[in-house]
Design a protein around this motif. Structure first.
Motif, PDB file in Angstrom:
ATOM      1  N   GLN A 165      48.657  17.894  31.987  1.00  0.00           N
ATOM      2  CA  GLN A 165      49.525  19.239  32.835  1.00  0.00           C
ATOM      3  C   GLN A 165      49.767  18.936  34.302  1.00  0.00           C
ATOM      4  O   GLN A 165      50.775  19.034  34.585  1.00  0.00           O
TER       5      GLN A 165
ATOM      6  N   TYR B 155      53.976  21.110  25.987  1.00  0.00           N
ATOM      7  CA  TYR B 155      52.674  21.127  26.201  1.00  0.00           C
ATOM      8  C   TYR B 155      52.117  22.559  25.776  1.00  0.00           C
ATOM      9  O   TYR B 155      50.979  22.831  25.179  1.00  0.00           O
TER      10      TYR B 155
ATOM     11  N   ASP C 170      52.134  23.182  22.316  1.00  0.00           N
ATOM     12  CA  ASP C 170      50.849  22.627  21.553  1.00  0.00           C
ATOM     13  C   ASP C 170      49.613  23.441  21.817  1.00  0.00           C
ATOM     14  O   ASP C 170      48.881  23.613  20.878  1.00  0.00           O
ATOM     15  N   LEU C 171      49.337  23.899  23.130  1.00  0.00           N
ATOM     16  CA  LEU C 171      48.230  25.007  23.067  1.00  0.00           C
ATOM     17  C   LEU C 171      48.363  26.019  22.455  1.00  0.00           C
ATOM     18  O   LEU C 171      47.261  26.389  21.946  1.00  0.00           O
TER      19      LEU C 171
ATOM     20  N   SER D 152      47.470  25.192  18.890  1.00  0.00           N
ATOM     21  CA  SER D 152      46.070  24.717  18.686  1.00  0.00           C
ATOM     22  C   SER D 152      45.019  25.382  17.981  1.00  0.00           C
ATOM     23  O   SER D 152      45.131  26.730  18.216  1.00  0.00           O
TER      24      SER D 152
ATOM     25  N   SER E 152      41.978  26.027  19.306  1.00  0.00           N
ATOM     26  CA  SER E 152      41.248  26.596  20.305  1.00  0.00           C
ATOM     27  C   SER E 152      41.648  27.964  20.757  1.00  0.00           C
ATOM     28  O   SER E 152      42.865  28.018  21.334  1.00  0.00           O
TER      29      SER E 152
ATOM     30  N   GLU F  95      40.330  29.295  23.354  1.00  0.00           N
ATOM     31  CA  GLU F  95      40.252  29.210  24.830  1.00  0.00           C
ATOM     32  C   GLU F  95      41.600  28.711  25.226  1.00  0.00           C
ATOM     33  O   GLU F  95      42.013  29.200  26.314  1.00  0.00           O
ATOM     34  N   GLU F  96      42.086  27.811  24.825  1.00  0.00           N
ATOM     35  CA  GLU F  96      43.432  27.227  25.308  1.00  0.00           C
ATOM     36  C   GLU F  96      44.515  28.215  24.801  1.00  0.00           C
ATOM     37  O   GLU F  96      45.317  28.384  25.743  1.00  0.00           O
ATOM     38  N   ARG F  97      44.609  28.805  23.781  1.00  0.00           N
ATOM     39  CA  ARG F  97      45.572  29.842  23.469  1.00  0.00           C
ATOM     40  C   ARG F  97      45.535  31.244  24.451  1.00  0.00           C
ATOM     41  O   ARG F  97      46.601  31.491  25.140  1.00  0.00           O
TER      42      ARG F  97
ATOM     43  N   PHE G 182      44.246  30.644  27.333  1.00  0.00           N
ATOM     44  CA  PHE G 182      44.914  30.306  28.654  1.00  0.00           C
ATOM     45  C   PHE G 182      46.483  30.343  28.887  1.00  0.00           C
ATOM     46  O   PHE G 182      46.966  30.947  29.937  1.00  0.00           O
ATOM     47  N   VAL G 183      47.031  30.233  27.971  1.00  0.00           N
ATOM     48  CA  VAL G 183      48.758  30.337  28.005  1.00  0.00           C
ATOM     49  C   VAL G 183      49.034  31.829  27.907  1.00  0.00           C
ATOM     50  O   VAL G 183      49.617  32.255  28.860  1.00  0.00           O
TER      51      VAL G 183
END
Length: 182
Positions: free
Chosen positions: A38, A127, A130-131, A134, A136, A138-140, A142-143
């Motif tokens: 990223q 990108y 994809d998050l 996912s 995860s 945590e990744e979701r 964040f977005v």
């Protein structure tokens, strides 16, 4: 993103793509950019904008007008996208003196490449998607934290699509996740 890394990406694209075909260039550029993490992807886009801005001066506008039989603000932006994709040496020589463009094999009236300036943005959107897709949390999270309401709208559309196309979505997910590594 260092200037060397930026121009090495451009060089790799130039080595693979048909440089007379903007669609080919866009595809190979996209393929290179989705491999970046990223921070480097965003750095590439910042570098692109910076290089495009450096090529914004009256004599370059005049060169674009001659080459493309006229110009406008948007067409000149697209011309500078094309110029960046000609590689570091051509770009540098054109900045020194736009008359140096005469030494290039220029496809007259076909040097306005709008798409190249947007490829990094499309790769960044992929990108983020994809998050969002996912497993995860945590990744979701964040977005969602970064993009708030826009993400909620996208998640709603993704949920609606999955509900209406469950088999097609599974196939796309498998092929997509196998092809994108960051």
């Amino acid at each position: 993103m260092t200037w060397k890394k930026f121009w090495s990406i451009i060089d790799r694209v130039r080595a693979k793509a048909d440089m007379q075909d903007e669609a080919s260039v866009n595809q190979f550029l996209y393929t290179e950019l989705i491999k970046l993490p990223q921070d480097e992807l965003l750095g590439f886009d910042c570098a692109w904008q910076s290089y495009r801005n450096k090529a914004n001066f009256p004599k370059m506008v005049a060169a674009a007008c001659v080459i493309n039989d006229g110009s406008s603000d948007d067409r000149f932006t697209d011309f500078r996208n094309w110029l960046i994709m000609q590689g570091y040496d051509a770009y540098r020589q054109a900045l020194i003196d736009p008359d140096n463009l005469a030494a290039l094999n220029i496809p007259f009236r076909d040097t306005e490449w709008m798409g190249c300036g947007n490829v990094a943005w499309y790769a960044y959107i992929e990108y983020l998607l994809d998050l969002l897709l996912s497993d995860s949390i945590e990744e979701r999270a964040f977005v969602v934290a970064e993009y708030g309401k826009e993400v909620r709208k996208i998640e709603q559309r993704i949920s609606e699509f999955i509900a209406s196309h469950p088999a097609g979505c599974d196939e796309r997910s498998r092929s997509h996740s196998a092809g994108t590594e960051r």
